[in-house]
Scaffold this motif. Structure first.
Motif, PDB file in Angstrom:
ATOM      1  N   GLY A  23      15.597  65.889   1.304  1.00 30.45           N
ATOM      2  CA  GLY A  23      15.548  64.791   2.270  1.00 30.45           C
ATOM      3  C   GLY A  23      14.505  64.969   3.361  1.00 30.45           C
ATOM      4  N   ILE A  24      13.850  66.133   3.398  1.00 32.62           N
ATOM      5  CA  ILE A  24      12.855  66.389   4.442  1.00 32.62           C
ATOM      6  C   ILE A  24      11.735  65.349   4.404  1.00 32.62           C
ATOM      7  CG2 ILE A  24      11.052  68.005   5.187  1.00 32.62           C
ATOM      8  CD1 ILE A  24      12.962  70.277   4.391  1.00 32.62           C
ATOM      9  N   ASP A  25      11.219  65.050   3.180  1.00 34.36           N
ATOM     10  CA  ASP A  25      10.135  64.075   3.084  1.00 34.36           C
ATOM     11  C   ASP A  25      10.597  62.695   3.536  1.00 34.36           C
ATOM     12  OD1 ASP A  25      11.822  63.824   0.931  1.00 34.36           O
ATOM     13  OD2 ASP A  25      10.323  64.390  -0.568  1.00 34.36           O
ATOM     14  N   ASN A  26      11.876  62.367   3.283  1.00 30.99           N
ATOM     15  CA  ASN A  26      12.410  61.089   3.741  1.00 30.99           C
ATOM     16  C   ASN A  26      12.463  61.030   5.265  1.00 30.99           C
ATOM     17  OD1 ASN A  26      13.523  58.556   3.496  1.00 30.99           O
ATOM     18  ND2 ASN A  26      15.332  59.181   2.386  1.00 30.99           N
ATOM     19  N   VAL A  27      12.891  62.122   5.881  1.00 27.70           N
ATOM     20  CA  VAL A  27      12.956  62.192   7.344  1.00 27.70           C
ATOM     21  C   VAL A  27      11.562  62.072   7.953  1.00 27.70           C
ATOM     22  CG1 VAL A  27      13.503  63.691   9.308  1.00 27.70           C
ATOM     23  CG2 VAL A  27      15.084  63.540   7.384  1.00 27.70           C
ATOM     24  N   ILE A  28      10.584  62.744   7.345  1.00 23.06           N
ATOM     25  CA  ILE A  28       9.203  62.678   7.839  1.00 23.06           C
ATOM     26  C   ILE A  28       8.696  61.239   7.797  1.00 23.06           C
ATOM     27  CG2 ILE A  28       6.804  63.331   7.340  1.00 23.06           C
ATOM     28  CD1 ILE A  28       7.886  66.024   6.340  1.00 23.06           C
ATOM     29  N   PHE A  29       8.934  60.555   6.653  1.00 23.58           N
ATOM     30  CA  PHE A  29       8.469  59.176   6.521  1.00 23.58           C
ATOM     31  C   PHE A  29       9.144  58.276   7.562  1.00 23.58           C
ATOM     32  CE2 PHE A  29       8.733  54.868   4.862  1.00 23.58           C
ATOM     33  CZ  PHE A  29       7.410  54.617   4.552  1.00 23.58           C
ATOM     34  N   ILE A  30      10.461  58.400   7.698  1.00 27.65           N
ATOM     35  CA  ILE A  30      11.189  57.570   8.664  1.00 27.65           C
ATOM     36  C   ILE A  30      10.690  57.831  10.079  1.00 27.65           C
ATOM     37  CG2 ILE A  30      13.456  57.249   9.748  1.00 27.65           C
ATOM     38  CD1 ILE A  30      14.691  57.620   6.957  1.00 27.65           C
ATOM     39  N   SER A  31      10.459  59.097  10.418  1.00 26.51           N
ATOM     40  CA  SER A  31       9.989  59.443  11.763  1.00 26.51           C
ATOM     41  C   SER A  31       8.645  58.808  12.066  1.00 26.51           C
ATOM     42  CB  SER A  31       9.881  60.970  11.895  1.00 26.51           C
ATOM     43  OG  SER A  31      11.124  61.583  11.695  1.00 26.51           O
ATOM     44  N   ILE A  32       7.731  58.874  11.091  1.00 30.16           N
ATOM     45  CA  ILE A  32       6.378  58.351  11.308  1.00 30.16           C
ATOM     46  C   ILE A  32       6.369  56.830  11.343  1.00 30.16           C
ATOM     47  CG2 ILE A  32       4.088  58.160  10.260  1.00 30.16           C
ATOM     48  CD1 ILE A  32       4.433  61.082   9.353  1.00 30.16           C
ATOM     49  N   ILE A  33       7.084  56.180  10.426  1.00 30.62           N
ATOM     50  CA  ILE A  33       7.107  54.716  10.400  1.00 30.62           C
ATOM     51  C   ILE A  33       7.837  54.160  11.611  1.00 30.62           C
ATOM     52  CG2 ILE A  33       7.872  52.686   9.097  1.00 30.62           C
ATOM     53  CD1 ILE A  33       5.494  54.229   7.919  1.00 30.62           C
ATOM     54  N   ALA A  34       8.922  54.818  12.029  1.00 33.07           N
ATOM     55  CA  ALA A  34       9.669  54.348  13.199  1.00 33.07           C
ATOM     56  C   ALA A  34       8.848  54.455  14.477  1.00 33.07           C
ATOM     57  CB  ALA A  34      10.972  55.127  13.347  1.00 33.07           C
ATOM     58  N   SER A  35       7.825  55.323  14.487  1.00 35.73           N
ATOM     59  CA  SER A  35       6.979  55.461  15.675  1.00 35.73           C
ATOM     60  C   SER A  35       6.149  54.206  15.916  1.00 35.73           C
ATOM     61  CB  SER A  35       6.056  56.678  15.532  1.00 35.73           C
ATOM     62  OG  SER A  35       5.101  56.487  14.504  1.00 35.73           O
ATOM     63  N   ARG A  36       6.106  53.304  14.923  1.00 34.29           N
ATOM     64  CA  ARG A  36       5.411  52.024  15.084  1.00 34.29           C
ATOM     65  C   ARG A  36       6.230  51.035  15.912  1.00 34.29           C
ATOM     66  NH1 ARG A  36       0.044  51.058  13.933  1.00 34.29           N
ATOM     67  NH2 ARG A  36      -0.639  52.351  12.196  1.00 34.29           N
ATOM     68  N   LEU A  37       7.517  51.332  16.073  1.00 35.30           N
ATOM     69  CA  LEU A  37       8.379  50.446  16.856  1.00 35.30           C
ATOM     70  C   LEU A  37       8.147  50.663  18.354  1.00 35.30           C
ATOM     71  CD1 LEU A  37      11.716  51.006  14.898  1.00 35.30           C
ATOM     72  CD2 LEU A  37      10.403  48.876  14.949  1.00 35.30           C
ATOM     73  N   PRO A  38       8.522  49.687  19.183  1.00 39.09           N
ATOM     74  CA  PRO A  38       8.514  49.924  20.631  1.00 39.09           C
ATOM     75  C   PRO A  38       9.372  51.144  20.951  1.00 39.09           C
ATOM     76  CG  PRO A  38       8.861  47.590  20.159  1.00 39.09           C
ATOM     77  CD  PRO A  38       8.916  48.299  18.841  1.00 39.09           C
ATOM     78  N   ALA A  39       8.992  51.899  21.968  1.00 35.31           N
ATOM     79  CA  ALA A  39       9.645  53.181  22.275  1.00 35.31           C
ATOM     80  C   ALA A  39      11.166  53.062  22.370  1.00 35.31           C
ATOM     81  CB  ALA A  39       9.081  53.750  23.568  1.00 35.31           C
ATOM     82  N   ALA A  40      11.673  51.978  22.962  1.00 37.35           N
ATOM     83  CA  ALA A  40      13.113  51.819  23.152  1.00 37.35           C
ATOM     84  C   ALA A  40      13.860  51.652  21.833  1.00 37.35           C
ATOM     85  CB  ALA A  40      13.393  50.615  24.050  1.00 37.35           C
ATOM     86  N   GLN A  41      13.168  51.157  20.801  1.00 40.12           N
ATOM     87  CA  GLN A  41      13.816  50.903  19.514  1.00 40.12           C
ATOM     88  C   GLN A  41      13.682  52.063  18.527  1.00 40.12           C
ATOM     89  OE1 GLN A  41      12.309  47.258  17.867  1.00 40.12           O
ATOM     90  NE2 GLN A  41      13.226  45.971  19.443  1.00 40.12           N
ATOM     91  N   GLN A  42      12.847  53.027  18.845  1.00 44.81           N
ATOM     92  CA  GLN A  42      12.562  54.094  17.874  1.00 44.81           C
ATOM     93  C   GLN A  42      13.793  54.926  17.485  1.00 44.81           C
ATOM     94  OE1 GLN A  42       9.125  56.399  19.069  1.00 44.81           O
ATOM     95  NE2 GLN A  42       7.858  54.570  19.296  1.00 44.81           N
ATOM     96  N   PRO A  43      14.615  55.414  18.451  1.00 41.52           N
ATOM     97  CA  PRO A  43      15.806  56.183  18.049  1.00 41.52           C
ATOM     98  C   PRO A  43      16.736  55.372  17.141  1.00 41.52           C
ATOM     99  CG  PRO A  43      15.369  56.475  20.381  1.00 41.52           C
ATOM    100  CD  PRO A  43      14.476  55.374  19.922  1.00 41.52           C
TER     101      PRO A  43
END
Length: 242
Positions: free
Chosen positions: A25-45
């Motif tokens: 699942g590490i690669d999945n977490v990496i992808f989610i972390s990077i793609i979620a960084s495209r969201l506004p800061a308040a929505q990222q978590p």
């Protein structure tokens, strides 16, 4: 049905599969972390957690149709003496998407290099639903790999389900810390994107019936990450900014 959990064989199978699910699942977490960084800061978590919870739902749903998943191994057609099954097409589509998305993220990172904070604030962020759609699509691809691995290790569905729930719980607990660390260190983010391109290539290769031992791949990723950690420590000691 739950009796198997109270046997030594069941406990060993659960612990082994849980550890493997976390590694895979590490690669999945990496992808989610990077793609979620495209969201506004308040929505990222929220985006990260929803992304991982969607991975949990996808995996549990796929467990309910295990026989259908196994049936996806049957060839649908042959091209240039290579048989293509439903699973192959899914892996290839996911691999190509990972390659394209990671390459575009690297390009965006290079374009934004050297920009001030005020300039970066004007960078266009992606919509929540668009980000979720991308995450769910990749979740489906990674889930096939995860479920097929689980089927190869254990036979009891209940052990597979509990291992998946525990592994996703561990990822949810640490995804924000991982994401923040990646965002703080641009070179780590570039390394993570390079990992995703490599994983995309492996998925495409697997879809074309070229199989590579994943242990070597994860060892190379771990070794590269350790070297990068040493580089970060060295830069801090020498007073470099990043």
């Amino acid at each position: 049905m739950f009796d198997v959990l109270f046997t030594s064989e069941g406990i060993i199978s659960l612990l082994t599969l849980t550890a493997l699910e976390i590694v895979l699942g590490i690669d999945n977490v990496i992808f989610i972390s990077i793609i979620a960084s495209r969201l506004p800061a308040a929505q990222q978590p929220t985006g990260r957690r929803v992304g991982l919870l969607s991975a949990l739902v996808v995996r549990l749903l796929l467990l309910m149709v295990v026989q259908w998943i196994i049936g996806l191994n049957a060839d649908l057609f042959t091209f240039m003496d290579i048989g293509f099954s439903g699973k192959d097409l899914i892996l290839m589509a996911g691999g190509l998407f990972l390659i394209a998305k990671s390459t575009s993220e690297i390009h965006a990172k290079m374009e934004h290099a050297g920009k001030t904070e005020d300039e970066l604030k004007n960078t266009i962020t992606a919509g929540f639903m668009l980000v979720m759609a991308q995450i769910i699509f990749v979740d489906i691809v990674f889930s096939f790999d995860s479920i097929l691995t689980a089927i190869g290790l254990v036979k009891e569905i209940i052990i597979m389900a509990i291992a998946i729930i525990i592994s996703i719980g561990v990822m949810v607990a640490f995804v924000n810390q991982i994401s923040e660390y990646v965002e703080r260190h641009p070179t780590v983010k570039m390394l993570a994107l390079s990992f995703l391109i490599m994983i995309g290539v492996l998925l495409v290769a697997e879809g074309l019936d070229f199989h590579f031992p994943k242990g070597y791949v994860y060892f190379a990723m771990a070794y590269s990450f350790i070297v990068e950690l040493l580089n970060i420590r060295l830069r801090k000691k020498s007073g470099a900014k990043f």
